[in-house]
Design a protein around this motif. Structure first.
Motif, short mmCIF file in Angstrom:
data_model
loop_
_atom_site.label_atom_id
_atom_site.label_comp_id
_atom_site.label_asym_id
_atom_site.label_seq_id
_atom_site.Cartn_x
_atom_site.Cartn_y
_atom_site.Cartn_z
N ARG A 8 0.85 -1.19 0.00
CA ARG A 8 0.00 0.00 0.00
C ARG A 8 0.88 1.24 0.00
O ARG A 8 1.95 1.26 0.59
CB ARG A 8 -0.89 0.03 1.25
CG ARG A 8 -2.22 -0.69 1.08
CD ARG A 8 -3.10 -0.46 2.28
NE ARG A 8 -4.41 -1.04 2.07
CZ ARG A 8 -5.13 -1.63 3.02
NH1 ARG A 8 -4.67 -1.68 4.25
NH2 ARG A 8 -6.34 -2.11 2.75
N PHE A 9 0.35 2.31 -0.64
CA PHE A 9 1.10 3.56 -0.71
C PHE A 9 0.46 4.67 0.10
O PHE A 9 0.99 5.76 0.20
CB PHE A 9 1.24 4.00 -2.18
CG PHE A 9 1.95 2.98 -3.02
CD1 PHE A 9 3.32 2.82 -2.91
CD2 PHE A 9 1.25 2.16 -3.88
CE1 PHE A 9 3.99 1.87 -3.65
CE2 PHE A 9 1.90 1.21 -4.65
CZ PHE A 9 3.28 1.06 -4.53
N ILE A 32 10.88 -0.25 -1.83
CA ILE A 32 10.96 0.69 -2.94
C ILE A 32 10.57 -0.09 -4.20
O ILE A 32 11.18 -1.13 -4.50
CB ILE A 32 12.38 1.27 -3.10
CG1 ILE A 32 12.86 1.89 -1.78
CG2 ILE A 32 12.40 2.30 -4.22
CD1 ILE A 32 11.98 3.02 -1.26
N VAL A 33 9.55 0.39 -4.89
CA VAL A 33 9.04 -0.30 -6.08
C VAL A 33 8.82 0.70 -7.20
O VAL A 33 8.71 1.91 -6.97
CB VAL A 33 7.71 -1.03 -5.77
CG1 VAL A 33 7.92 -2.16 -4.77
CG2 VAL A 33 6.66 -0.06 -5.26
N GLU A 34 8.75 0.16 -8.42
CA GLU A 34 8.46 1.01 -9.57
C GLU A 34 7.01 0.86 -9.96
O GLU A 34 6.52 -0.27 -10.13
CB GLU A 34 9.36 0.65 -10.75
CG GLU A 34 9.17 1.60 -11.93
CD GLU A 34 10.10 1.30 -13.08
OE1 GLU A 34 9.93 1.93 -14.14
OE2 GLU A 34 10.97 0.43 -12.92
N TYR A 41 7.64 4.63 -2.56
CA TYR A 41 7.96 4.05 -1.24
C TYR A 41 6.64 3.53 -0.66
O TYR A 41 5.70 4.30 -0.48
CB TYR A 41 8.55 5.16 -0.37
CG TYR A 41 8.82 4.82 1.08
CD1 TYR A 41 10.09 4.39 1.49
CD2 TYR A 41 7.84 4.98 2.06
CE1 TYR A 41 10.37 4.14 2.83
CE2 TYR A 41 8.11 4.72 3.39
CZ TYR A 41 9.37 4.29 3.77
OH TYR A 41 9.64 4.05 5.10
N GLY A 42 6.55 2.22 -0.41
CA GLY A 42 5.29 1.65 0.07
C GLY A 42 5.46 0.80 1.31
O GLY A 42 6.58 0.44 1.69
N SER A 75 11.71 9.57 2.71
CA SER A 75 10.24 9.57 2.73
C SER A 75 9.71 10.63 3.69
O SER A 75 8.74 11.33 3.40
CB SER A 75 9.72 8.19 3.13
OG SER A 75 8.32 8.18 3.23
N VAL A 76 10.36 10.75 4.84
CA VAL A 76 9.97 11.76 5.83
C VAL A 76 10.19 13.17 5.26
O VAL A 76 9.36 14.06 5.42
CB VAL A 76 10.76 11.58 7.15
CG1 VAL A 76 10.48 12.73 8.10
CG2 VAL A 76 10.38 10.26 7.81
#
Length: 306
Positions: A8-9, A32-34, A41-42, A75-76
């Motif tokens: 989930r994102f 980390i996914v494309e 970032y999920g 991400s923060v």
């Protein structure tokens, strides 16, 4: 069978499947996914598991890596940048005098795109706004118009039950809701009492729909004629759906007596397939129908559209 992980994102967002490859990934990890929007970032909501090939949309994209401390920090920082982007976009909307309400700003993890979510009563010509935003942020800009239900899903809040809103806390997508569900559960058909914070029919009306439908099939309608086990006849005055008990007005000589019976002790014509008449005023019905139409028009959540 394919080995996948569920990611989930956003809180209560849609779950997407990714190929973990040789990585052993567990629930709660960050990855980390494309995606179609870029590198993201999920949060992993289901670790390595096997699923049928038919339940996976091909081609299945691979996980780039398990998030490192540096990724977590980035991400923060992106969250802080989103707050600044929101403020800047808000000032530019005011500058251009656009009739739109900015709801949220979101950076992709690789900062290749900034998405701005907004609501508006109709179509908005935001071409000049996009040019200004692109000049400020020097990256790809996307403005996405969403509905009032999506707005509530982003911002959250408390429902009339006192609990966090369903859409914000656990619903990945919006479920179809109808006035019939409220009627089936014997709720007041006052629009203000069955509408959520978003102004649409409450999502939770769906939660117990099947249970109430099944229980109601075993009960007579108010006003129906019934026969007791002793052969007495009367008219149904009220029903208790959950307790499966029926109050019947029985004539005994010159007097009428209101007696409660378990539904198993009564004989009556089953109401399978029948719909009760909705006892509401014309204005209330008009408003209820509008709520139902608006809910259907908005359809599913637009937050996770690629």
């Amino acid at each position: 069978m394919k080995t996948v992980i569920g990611v989930r994102f956003r809180t209560a967002g849609k779950i997407y499947f990714f190929d973990p490859g040789e990585l052993s990934i567990k629930r709660g990890d960050h990855v980390i996914v494309e995606t179609a929007r870029g590198v993201e970032y999920g949060t992993v909501v289901s670790g390595n598991k096997e699923v049928e090939d038919s339940s996976v949309v091909s081609p299945l994209k691979s996980v780039i890596r398990i998030a490192t401390p540096e990724d977590d920090e980035k991400s923060v920082k992106n969250k802080d940048k989103e707050k600044e982007a929101y403020k800047k976009c808000l000032s530019l909307i005011e500058k251009h005098g656009l009739e739109m309400k900015l709801i949220d700003a979101e950076y992709t993890f690789d900062n290749n795109k900034v998405l701005f979510y907004f609501t508006a009563d109709g179509r908005v010509d935001f071409r000049e706004l996009v040019k200004d935003l692109a000049g400020v942020f020097r990256t790809r800009i996307e403005l996405r118009q969403i509905g009032v239900r999506d707005e509530t899903k982003i911002r959250g809040g408390l429902g009339i039950c006192g609990r966090p809103l369903c859409c914000y806390s656990y619903l990945p997508d919006f479920v179809p809701v109808s006035i019939k569900m409220a009627k089936e559960q014997n709720l007041s058909l006052n629009p203000t009492k069955i509408s959520g914070v978003c102004g649409r029919l409450m999502c939770c009306l769906k939660n117990e729909e099947e249970t109430y439908e099944e229980l109601n099939r075993r009960l007579p309608n108010v006003g129906d004629h019934v026969t007791t086990a002793d052969g007495e006849r009367g008219d149904v005055q009220s029903v208790n759906v959950l307790r499966q008990r029926v109050k019947v007005l029985i004539e005994r000589g010159d007097e009428k007596e209101l007696v409660e019976f378990p539904v198993e002790e009564l004989k009556f014509k089953k109401r399978h397939g029948r719909r009760d008449k909705m006892d509401v005023s014309g204005e209330e019905m008009k408003e209820l129908r509008k709520l139902e139409a608006d809910e259907k028009h908005e359809g599913h959540s637009k937050l996770d559209d690629e």
